[in-house]
Each structure stands twice: as C-alpha cells, then as structure tokens.
Design a protein around this motif. Sequence first.
Motif, PDB file in Angstrom:
ATOM      1  N   PHE A 100     -51.307 -21.288   5.905  1.00 33.40           N
ATOM      2  CA  PHE A 100     -50.774 -20.789   4.594  1.00 33.40           C
ATOM      3  C   PHE A 100     -52.020 -21.422   3.783  1.00 33.40           C
ATOM      4  N   ASP A 101     -52.757 -22.137   3.908  1.00 27.49           N
ATOM      5  CA  ASP A 101     -54.034 -22.653   3.174  1.00 27.49           C
ATOM      6  C   ASP A 101     -55.062 -21.441   2.947  1.00 27.49           C
ATOM      7  N   GLN A 102     -54.939 -20.727   3.870  1.00 30.03           N
ATOM      8  CA  GLN A 102     -55.687 -19.343   3.715  1.00 30.03           C
ATOM      9  C   GLN A 102     -55.101 -18.289   3.216  1.00 30.03           C
ATOM     10  N   ASP A 103     -53.852 -18.386   2.972  1.00 27.70           N
ATOM     11  CA  ASP A 103     -53.219 -17.433   2.095  1.00 27.70           C
ATOM     12  C   ASP A 103     -52.740 -17.955   0.720  1.00 27.70           C
ATOM     13  N   GLU A 104     -53.452 -19.000   0.405  1.00 29.40           N
ATOM     14  CA  GLU A 104     -52.973 -19.658  -0.782  1.00 29.40           C
ATOM     15  C   GLU A 104     -52.793 -18.827  -2.345  1.00 29.40           C
ATOM     16  N   ALA A 105     -53.710 -17.525  -2.411  1.00 22.25           N
ATOM     17  CA  ALA A 105     -53.644 -16.974  -3.273  1.00 22.25           C
ATOM     18  C   ALA A 105     -52.477 -16.032  -3.347  1.00 22.25           C
ATOM     19  N   TYR A 106     -52.381 -15.524  -2.328  1.00 24.63           N
ATOM     20  CA  TYR A 106     -51.297 -14.571  -1.982  1.00 24.63           C
ATOM     21  C   TYR A 106     -49.629 -15.276  -2.302  1.00 24.63           C
ATOM     22  N   ILE A 107     -49.677 -16.249  -1.454  1.00 24.82           N
ATOM     23  CA  ILE A 107     -48.363 -17.034  -1.625  1.00 24.82           C
ATOM     24  C   ILE A 107     -48.077 -17.444  -3.217  1.00 24.82           C
ATOM     25  N   MET A 108     -49.041 -17.831  -3.647  1.00 28.51           N
ATOM     26  CA  MET A 108     -48.835 -18.259  -5.125  1.00 28.51           C
ATOM     27  C   MET A 108     -48.421 -17.044  -5.824  1.00 28.51           C
ATOM     28  N   GLU A 109     -49.059 -16.144  -5.887  1.00 30.45           N
ATOM     29  CA  GLU A 109     -49.032 -14.842  -6.607  1.00 30.45           C
ATOM     30  C   GLU A 109     -47.633 -14.165  -6.246  1.00 30.45           C
ATOM     31  N   GLU A 110     -47.213 -13.889  -4.928  1.00 31.91           N
ATOM     32  CA  GLU A 110     -46.192 -13.175  -4.490  1.00 31.91           C
ATOM     33  C   GLU A 110     -45.071 -13.963  -4.745  1.00 31.91           C
ATOM     34  N   TYR A 111     -44.995 -15.175  -4.416  1.00 28.96           N
ATOM     35  CA  TYR A 111     -43.592 -16.140  -4.720  1.00 28.96           C
ATOM     36  C   TYR A 111     -43.449 -16.851  -5.652  1.00 28.96           C
ATOM     37  N   GLY A 112     -44.396 -16.601  -6.501  1.00 31.42           N
ATOM     38  CA  GLY A 112     -44.360 -17.203  -7.970  1.00 31.42           C
ATOM     39  C   GLY A 112     -44.501 -18.825  -8.049  1.00 31.42           C
ATOM     40  N   ILE A 113     -45.276 -19.599  -7.034  1.00 32.97           N
ATOM     41  CA  ILE A 113     -45.602 -20.808  -6.869  1.00 32.97           C
ATOM     42  C   ILE A 113     -46.764 -21.175  -7.549  1.00 32.97           C
ATOM     43  N   ALA A 119     -42.198 -29.980  -3.709  1.00 31.78           N
ATOM     44  CA  ALA A 119     -41.595 -29.716  -2.215  1.00 31.78           C
ATOM     45  C   ALA A 119     -42.657 -30.568  -1.504  1.00 31.78           C
ATOM     46  N   LEU A 120     -42.034 -31.684  -0.934  1.00 33.15           N
ATOM     47  CA  LEU A 120     -42.677 -32.585  -0.054  1.00 33.15           C
ATOM     48  C   LEU A 120     -42.436 -32.828   1.299  1.00 33.15           C
ATOM     49  N   THR A 121     -41.676 -31.915   1.774  1.00 31.96           N
ATOM     50  CA  THR A 121     -40.997 -32.148   3.001  1.00 31.96           C
ATOM     51  C   THR A 121     -42.073 -32.020   4.286  1.00 31.96           C
ATOM     52  N   PRO A 122     -41.812 -32.318   5.555  1.00 25.05           N
ATOM     53  CA  PRO A 122     -42.762 -32.262   6.526  1.00 25.05           C
ATOM     54  C   PRO A 122     -43.028 -30.676   7.013  1.00 25.05           C
ATOM     55  N   HIS A 123     -42.255 -29.767   6.335  1.00 26.39           N
ATOM     56  CA  HIS A 123     -42.192 -28.284   6.769  1.00 26.39           C
ATOM     57  C   HIS A 123     -42.711 -27.518   5.987  1.00 26.39           C
ATOM     58  N   ASP A 124     -43.887 -26.878   5.866  1.00 32.25           N
ATOM     59  CA  ASP A 124     -44.595 -25.786   5.012  1.00 32.25           C
ATOM     60  C   ASP A 124     -43.518 -24.940   4.488  1.00 32.25           C
ATOM     61  N   GLU A 125     -42.761 -24.026   5.570  1.00 33.23           N
ATOM     62  CA  GLU A 125     -41.895 -23.069   5.051  1.00 33.23           C
ATOM     63  C   GLU A 125     -40.858 -23.586   4.291  1.00 33.23           C
ATOM     64  N   LEU A 126     -40.246 -24.704   4.598  1.00 35.14           N
ATOM     65  CA  LEU A 126     -39.314 -25.211   3.683  1.00 35.14           C
ATOM     66  C   LEU A 126     -39.612 -25.541   2.308  1.00 35.14           C
ATOM     67  N   ASN A 127     -40.868 -26.064   2.204  1.00 36.41           N
ATOM     68  CA  ASN A 127     -41.566 -26.409   0.747  1.00 36.41           C
ATOM     69  C   ASN A 127     -41.981 -24.974  -0.051  1.00 36.41           C
ATOM     70  N   ILE A 128     -42.218 -24.145   0.802  1.00 42.44           N
ATOM     71  CA  ILE A 128     -42.375 -22.611   0.007  1.00 42.44           C
ATOM     72  C   ILE A 128     -40.913 -21.983  -0.379  1.00 42.44           C
ATOM     73  N   LEU A 129     -40.095 -22.165   0.643  1.00 44.35           N
ATOM     74  CA  LEU A 129     -38.794 -21.622   0.241  1.00 44.35           C
ATOM     75  C   LEU A 129     -38.122 -22.350  -1.010  1.00 44.35           C
ATOM     76  N   SER A 130     -38.136 -23.692  -0.876  1.00 46.00           N
ATOM     77  CA  SER A 130     -37.626 -24.527  -1.968  1.00 46.00           C
ATOM     78  C   SER A 130     -38.351 -24.100  -3.320  1.00 46.00           C
ATOM     79  N   CYS A 131     -39.600 -23.895  -3.533  1.00 48.09           N
ATOM     80  CA  CYS A 131     -40.438 -23.515  -4.635  1.00 48.09           C
ATOM     81  C   CYS A 131     -39.900 -21.959  -5.079  1.00 48.09           C
ATOM     82  N   MET A 132     -39.585 -21.147  -4.219  1.00 46.28           N
ATOM     83  CA  MET A 132     -39.365 -19.890  -4.424  1.00 46.28           C
ATOM     84  C   MET A 132     -38.101 -19.774  -5.127  1.00 46.28           C
ATOM     85  N   THR A 133     -36.984 -20.547  -4.317  1.00 47.77           N
ATOM     86  CA  THR A 133     -35.844 -20.581  -4.681  1.00 47.77           C
ATOM     87  C   THR A 133     -35.610 -21.136  -6.258  1.00 47.77           C
ATOM     88  N   ALA A 134     -36.208 -22.485  -6.515  1.00 51.24           N
ATOM     89  CA  ALA A 134     -36.226 -22.901  -7.651  1.00 51.24           C
ATOM     90  C   ALA A 134     -36.808 -22.186  -8.975  1.00 51.24           C
TER      91      ALA A 134
END
Length: 177
Positions: free
Chosen positions: A103-116, A71-86
């Motif tokens: 989002f960069d500061q929460d990298e580990a949390y986002i990856m673990e919690e959202y499965g990215i 996911a490479l859109t200019p919107h971080d939230e959309l990129n995260i949502l795209s990955c979670m949904t996929a």
Amino acid sequence: MKIIIVGLGQTGKRLAVVASREHHDVVVVDSRREAVEEITEKYNVNGVVGSGGSRRILMQAGAQNADLLIALTPHDELNILSCMTAKKLGTRDTSARIQKPEFDQDEAYIMEEYGIDRLLNPDKEAAKELLWHIELSGALRSEAFFDRKAMIVELTVEESSPLVNMTMQQVKEFFDT
C-alpha cells in the motif's frame, strides 16, 4: 471541528483524548464495545460500536458532516475503506494509517483514485526521522520548515575543513555531489 476516529488502539485512544481536551467534537468508532464504552465514560467523546468500513456505522458517527476522519485500525484495508466511505458521505478530510509495503508503494494511486487525503505510515515516518537525525548528527542546532524543504543548520566548521571560506552556493554544490 468534528473529528471521527476509527480504531481505538493505543494511537486512536490517545488522539481521542487530546482532541477532546482541545474541545473538538469527537466521535470514536470501534467494533469492540468495551473499548468504546471505556473512552466515552472517561472523556467528552461520543462513540459508535461497529465497523468503520460500514456506511451505516459512519452515518451514525456523523461522517456526512465531519471535518476529519482518521482511520487507525490495525487493518490497512479497513482504514482505506473507512476513508473512501467517509469521503463519499461528505467528510471533508480523511487520513488512513497504512503499514503494508504494497500500500505504501501505491500511495499516490490510492490517494488519487480513492479520494483519500493522507496515508500515514508510522514505520516509514520513524525511519525518515531517524535518518534525518543521523545525517545531521554533527549539527549544533537545526530547524526544518515546509516539511523539511527548507532548513537552517548551525555547524561548527574546523579550520581544516573544505567548507572554510566557501559561499553558500559552493557549500550546496559540495553536498549535492
């Protein structure tokens, strides 16, 4: 390999072209019809017009059996949502570009919690690369291995240097202090 690319900005277009030339099965997703049509007409790439955060759109793109979604859109939230949904649909590996410091500061949390699987911050990576080159500016040659956990560096050491006649362990200790 089946690859879905969400976002057809400069990076998304370039990645789609390269992946297509390497004979991957590429599907691009973008909300701009003209961007999707432009790349699907020029290259061996399929396209879906719509939001990469939409379950329906990602199913049309084939996320349920994709190997990779980037996911490479200019919107971080959309990129995260795209990955979670996929990921929920069955995509094996997902990567989201992020640029916002929060989002960069929460990298580990986002990856673990959202499965990215991967969060990519191009500004952070560019800064690390530049710093690495600055730190090794006196090196004649350098090779990095295992994500820079191991390195071979060739240096010229002048006779007056404190490094002369040191063992590798002593050199390591000298630079670790």
